[in-house]
Scaffold this active site. Structure first.
Site, PDB file in Angstrom:
ATOM      1  CD  GLN A  39      -2.091  -2.248   1.061  1.00 44.12           C
ATOM      2  OE1 GLN A  39      -1.426  -2.728   1.773  1.00 44.12           O
ATOM      3  NE2 GLN A  39      -2.376  -2.913   0.141  1.00 44.12           N
ATOM      4  CG  ASN A  40       5.255   3.353   0.570  1.00 43.26           C
ATOM      5  OD1 ASN A  40       5.513   3.955  -0.245  1.00 43.26           O
ATOM      6  ND2 ASN A  40       5.762   3.333   1.750  1.00 43.26           N
ATOM      7  CB  ALA A  41       1.559   5.904  -2.793  1.00 43.53           C
ATOM      8  CB  THR A 141       5.017   7.290  -0.722  1.00 46.03           C
ATOM      9  OG1 THR A 141       6.299   6.539   0.016  1.00 46.03           O
ATOM     10  CG2 THR A 141       5.540   8.348  -1.626  1.00 46.03           C
TER      11      THR A 141
END
Length: 178
Positions: A39-41, A141
């Site tokens: 889920q880190n962008a 992020t």
């Protein structure tokens, strides 16, 4: 208390922008990869801005970052921290990476971009530079920082594209922009 130690930098000669995070989270440490949490962008943003496919093998993504003149590292070499939250980093336990040494080794770095407020604060507290270099703080992020949508984060991270294409980012030998 759990002690976490980071990774070596993703950096090569000619890098123009150094992206600094705080310290890898648990998922990243397990996988030995920067920004490995699904889920880190970070990799989504790199894909959108620079065409680095987030599903590509990690080593290839790192090579592509370097070919774009981007470097990635963390402010902390190590620190005590239960879990992955930056807010859980025990301030007295922080051992900073040798960022001044990296900047001397790669003098083409002309900007430091912090991946979030925590990285910027840790840098200010633990790193002393003998030179002035432009610094920008971008939204984290991390999925924990959900006050902004990924689209809103992306809009702010676009400044990296602008900086890479700006004439100030030409080499001293007069090569053309990236």
């Amino acid at each position: 208390m759990h002690s976490a130690a980071g990774f070596p930098p993703i950096a090569s000669a000619g890098a123009r922008i150094l992206i600094l995070g705080s310290l890898p989270g648990v998922t990243s440490l397990r996988q030995h990869q920067y920004y490995a949490h699904p889920q880190n962008a970070f990799w989504h943003i790199m894909e959108t801005l620079f065409g680095i496919p987030k599903q590509t093998a990690y080593a290839q993504r790192c090579d592509q970052l370097q070919s774009l003149k981007l470097a990635v590292w963390d402010v902390c070499h190590s620190a005590s921290r239960p879990g992955s939250l930056d807010s859980a980093i025990v301030a007295e336990s922080v051992i900073a990476n040798d960022i001044p040494g990296l900047l001397k080794h790669i003098p083409t770095i002309e900007c430091i971009a912090f991946n979030g407020q925590a990285a910027a604060k840790l840098f200010k507290k633990h790193v002393v530079l003998e030179t002035t270099i432009p610094q920008i703080t971008l939204p984290s992020t991390s999925p924990v920082h959900a006050s902004l949508s990924v689209a809103q984060k992306l809009a702010q991270w676009q400044t990296l594209q602008v900086r890479l294409s700006h004439p100030a980012f030409l080499s001293h030998a007069g090569e053309s922009p990236l």
